[in-house]
Design a protein around this motif. Structure first.
Motif, mmCIF file in Angstrom:
data_model
loop_
_atom_site.group_PDB
_atom_site.id
_atom_site.type_symbol
_atom_site.label_atom_id
_atom_site.label_comp_id
_atom_site.label_asym_id
_atom_site.label_seq_id
_atom_site.Cartn_x
_atom_site.Cartn_y
_atom_site.Cartn_z
ATOM 1 N N GLY A 38 0.826 -1.197 0.000
ATOM 2 C CA GLY A 38 0.000 0.000 0.000
ATOM 3 C C GLY A 38 0.860 1.246 0.000
ATOM 4 O O GLY A 38 2.072 1.190 -0.236
ATOM 5 N N ALA A 39 0.239 2.367 0.318
ATOM 6 C CA ALA A 39 0.932 3.657 0.252
ATOM 7 C C ALA A 39 2.139 3.721 1.184
ATOM 8 O O ALA A 39 3.126 4.400 0.894
ATOM 9 N N GLY A 40 2.091 2.985 2.295
ATOM 10 C CA GLY A 40 3.215 2.997 3.231
ATOM 11 C C GLY A 40 4.476 2.393 2.640
ATOM 12 O O GLY A 40 5.589 2.773 3.017
ATOM 13 N N PHE A 41 4.326 1.438 1.718
ATOM 14 C CA PHE A 41 5.474 0.855 1.022
ATOM 15 C C PHE A 41 6.170 1.926 0.185
ATOM 16 O O PHE A 41 7.401 2.066 0.216
ATOM 17 N N SER A 42 5.392 2.706 -0.559
ATOM 18 C CA SER A 42 5.959 3.770 -1.392
ATOM 19 C C SER A 42 6.588 4.861 -0.531
ATOM 20 O O SER A 42 7.629 5.420 -0.881
ATOM 21 N N LYS A 43 5.964 5.151 0.597
ATOM 22 C CA LYS A 43 6.502 6.161 1.515
ATOM 23 C C LYS A 43 7.853 5.718 2.071
ATOM 24 O O LYS A 43 8.742 6.547 2.307
ATOM 25 N N SER A 44 8.021 4.396 2.246
ATOM 26 C CA SER A 44 9.309 3.879 2.714
ATOM 27 C C SER A 44 10.390 4.056 1.651
ATOM 28 O O SER A 44 11.559 4.299 1.970
ATOM 29 N N TRP A 45 10.012 3.927 0.408
ATOM 30 C CA TRP A 45 10.942 4.118 -0.711
ATOM 31 C C TRP A 45 11.430 5.561 -0.771
ATOM 32 O O TRP A 45 12.610 5.835 -0.955
ATOM 33 N N ASN A 46 10.510 6.495 -0.625
ATOM 34 C CA ASN A 46 10.828 7.924 -0.729
ATOM 35 C C ASN A 46 9.824 8.683 0.119
ATOM 36 O O ASN A 46 8.621 8.606 -0.110
ATOM 37 N N ASP A 47 10.325 9.439 1.072
ATOM 38 C CA ASP A 47 9.442 10.109 2.034
ATOM 39 C C ASP A 47 8.543 11.159 1.388
ATOM 40 O O ASP A 47 7.578 11.601 2.000
ATOM 41 N N ASN A 48 8.852 11.576 0.157
ATOM 42 C CA ASN A 48 8.007 12.547 -0.528
ATOM 43 C C ASN A 48 6.727 11.927 -1.084
ATOM 44 O O ASN A 48 5.816 12.650 -1.497
ATOM 45 N N TYR A 49 6.672 10.600 -1.108
ATOM 46 C CA TYR A 49 5.494 9.949 -1.666
ATOM 47 C C TYR A 49 4.262 10.221 -0.809
ATOM 48 O O TYR A 49 4.353 10.297 0.415
ATOM 49 N N PRO A 50 3.107 10.371 -1.458
ATOM 50 C CA PRO A 50 1.888 10.750 -0.726
ATOM 51 C C PRO A 50 1.297 9.600 0.073
ATOM 52 O O PRO A 50 1.422 8.434 -0.286
ATOM 53 N N LEU A 51 0.632 9.952 1.154
ATOM 54 C CA LEU A 51 -0.131 9.012 1.962
ATOM 55 C C LEU A 51 -1.593 9.437 1.979
ATOM 56 O O LEU A 51 -1.903 10.631 1.870
ATOM 57 N N GLY A 52 -2.473 8.481 2.126
ATOM 58 C CA GLY A 52 -3.879 8.766 2.370
ATOM 59 C C GLY A 52 -4.501 9.784 1.441
ATOM 60 O O GLY A 52 -4.723 9.537 0.258
ATOM 61 N N PHE A 53 -4.737 10.973 1.998
ATOM 62 C CA PHE A 53 -5.513 11.988 1.297
ATOM 63 C C PHE A 53 -4.659 12.970 0.488
ATOM 64 O O PHE A 53 -5.205 13.864 -0.159
ATOM 65 N N ASP A 54 -3.324 12.817 0.513
ATOM 66 C CA ASP A 54 -2.443 13.844 -0.066
ATOM 67 C C ASP A 54 -2.683 14.093 -1.549
ATOM 68 O O ASP A 54 -2.544 15.226 -2.016
ATOM 69 N N LEU A 55 -3.032 13.051 -2.305
ATOM 70 C CA LEU A 55 -3.190 13.198 -3.754
ATOM 71 C C LEU A 55 -4.432 13.990 -4.142
ATOM 72 O O LEU A 55 -4.576 14.377 -5.306
ATOM 73 N N PHE A 56 -5.313 14.244 -3.188
ATOM 74 C CA PHE A 56 -6.589 14.869 -3.526
ATOM 75 C C PHE A 56 -6.732 16.279 -2.955
ATOM 76 O O PHE A 56 -7.790 16.893 -3.076
ATOM 77 N N ARG A 57 -5.675 16.778 -2.395
ATOM 78 C CA ARG A 57 -5.704 18.116 -1.807
ATOM 79 C C ARG A 57 -5.810 19.181 -2.898
ATOM 80 O O ARG A 57 -5.074 19.172 -3.884
ATOM 81 N N ILE A 58 -6.720 20.124 -2.729
ATOM 82 C CA ILE A 58 -6.892 21.249 -3.649
ATOM 83 C C ILE A 58 -6.140 22.446 -3.080
ATOM 84 O O ILE A 58 -6.417 22.888 -1.963
ATOM 85 N N ASP A 59 -5.170 22.956 -3.836
ATOM 86 C CA ASP A 59 -4.329 24.064 -3.389
ATOM 87 C C ASP A 59 -4.665 25.329 -4.170
ATOM 88 O O ASP A 59 -5.405 25.305 -5.161
ATOM 89 N N LYS A 60 -4.052 26.430 -3.736
ATOM 90 C CA LYS A 60 -4.199 27.677 -4.484
ATOM 91 C C LYS A 60 -3.615 27.533 -5.886
ATOM 92 O O LYS A 60 -4.041 28.194 -6.823
ATOM 93 N N GLU A 61 -2.611 26.638 -6.013
ATOM 94 C CA GLU A 61 -1.947 26.433 -7.306
ATOM 95 C C GLU A 61 -2.730 25.491 -8.220
ATOM 96 O O GLU A 61 -2.383 25.323 -9.392
#
Length: 412
Positions: A38-61
């Motif tokens: 799951g997402a925790g595996f990718s986060k272990s590979w590189n700490d910049n990888y998103p977890l949980g809700f990170d991919l769906f965040r709406i920013d000013k950009e």
């Protein structure tokens, strides 16, 4: 003496705990193994990888998109981030009050007590800073979760319209619905690239390669070639690992992979990878034909978008579910790495149950999470799915993170 014996017994390690990396490694080297990542595996590979809700965040950009207007038109409204300015202003005013109190205390207090007052004020400042940070983190988490639920609600509505065309509002049609789904998928892909960088979608790139992963899986490959990965992630990490072990290694994906075919390198492989939520490398040539291509940059990927009712009915997902189910039945060991079995993954839980749909009773599940406590929480969910394995004491948890484990293995 009896009292000491009783204390020793009470301190005995539970039988479901594995705290020895050597023991865990040997389990992975024996028989058919399925890694469920799951997402925790990718986060272990590189700490910049998103977890949980990170991919769906709406920013000013976030660029202007049609999907926001469509959502408004069906009364699904974009979440509003709580005003951090108000939060910071409140903290600022409280600090001012503390400062005034500090000045007044200095005027009224003998010099021998000044140091004590300064220390107290310093402690208050640190406390306020901590409160500010926690408030900001809480606001950010709530907002990301609301964004995630916002997209979930949109996708669910689009799925309902596709399933029941008579419910489509007059201002929408099938073409708009399809284009809205494409917009959401590209939003997710663009957000991913923003968070981790373009190089993470290039399996040949050597930038930020986690060599601990490469070395671990290379050594595992030399000992046990019968390895399957079932992943909920969209990324290319597993492909990158094996490409950098040996670029000639072919991974069985259950679909045509253009690079392998173009290089005339196809062969039967003991390494399998099934991305059950789709991937940034999965595309459709037509409604009946899908393929894998890691070099496609501009076309729309086939990925599952969160919904209140996940839809895995298209041909790609039917295919990878069948192949994943077969691999689960054949496996002796199922290793969860960084996968928390979220409540909405009901279909995936049905898939996982195929692990025990066999006459083979020599089955074991191992859970690896970020730490012991989170692994225990995941085990509670796994126990419910596999009551027989729980009764056989065949559901184990590892006490350390995956990163700690592979570092331990490098020293064995």
């Amino acid at each position: 003496m009896a009292m000491f014996e009783k204390a020793d017994r009470s301190a005995k390690k539970p039988s479901f705990i594995i705290d020895d990396s050597d023991i865990l490694l040997k389990r992975m080297q024996e028989g058919d193994v399925v890694f469920f990542t799951g997402a925790g595996f990718s986060k272990s590979w590189n700490d910049n990888y998103p977890l949980g809700f990170d991919l769906f965040r709406i920013d000013k950009e976030t660029p202007k998109m049609n999907i926001f207007n469509v959502a408004d038109s069906i009364h699904i409204y974009q979440p509003q981030r709580e005003d951090e300015i108000v939060e910071k202003e409140n903290i600022k005013n409280k600090l001012k009050e503390q400062l005034e109190y500090f000045k007044m205390s200095l005027n009224q207090t003998h010099s021998k007590n000044i140091e004590l007052i300064i220390n107290n004020f310093d402690r208050h400042l640190r406390l306020k800073t901590k409160i500010k940070d926690e408030a900001s983190n809480n606001i950010d988490y709530r907002y990301k979760k609301e964004c995630y639920n916002y997209f979930k609600e949109i996708k669910f509505s689009l799925d309902v319209f596709k399933r029941y065309p008579s419910l489509i509002p007059n201002h929408l049609d099938k073409t708009i619905i399809r284009k809205m789904e494409v917009e959401i998928k590209n939003f997710v892909k663009d957000k991913f690239k923003t968070l981790v960088g373009e190089d993470e979608l290039n399996i040949k790139s050597k930038k930020d390669i986690n060599m601990d992963f490469v070395v671990f899986f290379k050594n595992l490959y030399l000992k046990n070639k019968n390895t399957t990965f079932i992943s909920t992630n969209y990324d290319y990490i597993i492909e990158k690992i094996y490409y950098h072990i040996d670029e000639k290694i072919v991974i069985n994906r259950g679909a045509i992979e253009h690079r392998i075919f173009d290089e005339k390198a196809w062969e039967k492989s003991p390494i399998s990878l099934y991305k059950i939520n789709g991937g940034f490398d999965v595309f459709y040539k037509s409604d009946s034909e899908f393929y894998i291509n890691h070099d496609k940059k501009k076309e729309d990927p086939n990925i599952i978008i969160p919904s209140n009712d996940q839809d895995y009915s298209d041909k790609y997902f039917k295919n990878v579910f069948i192949k994943s189910a077969n691999k689960l039945r054949e496996a002796n060991t199922l290793v969860f790495i960084g996968y928390s079995l979220p409540d909405e993954d009901n279909i995936i839980k049905f898939l996982i149950k195929n692990f025990v749909d066999t006459s083979n009773t020599n089955k074991e599940i191992i859970i690896i999470s970020r730490d012991l406590e989170s692994a225990k929480l995941i085990k509670e969910k796994v126990d419910i799915i596999f009551p027989i394995l729980k009764g056989n004491d065949a559901i184990k948890i590892f006490t350390k993170s995956f990163n700690d484990f592979i570092k331990d293995c490098s020293n064995l």
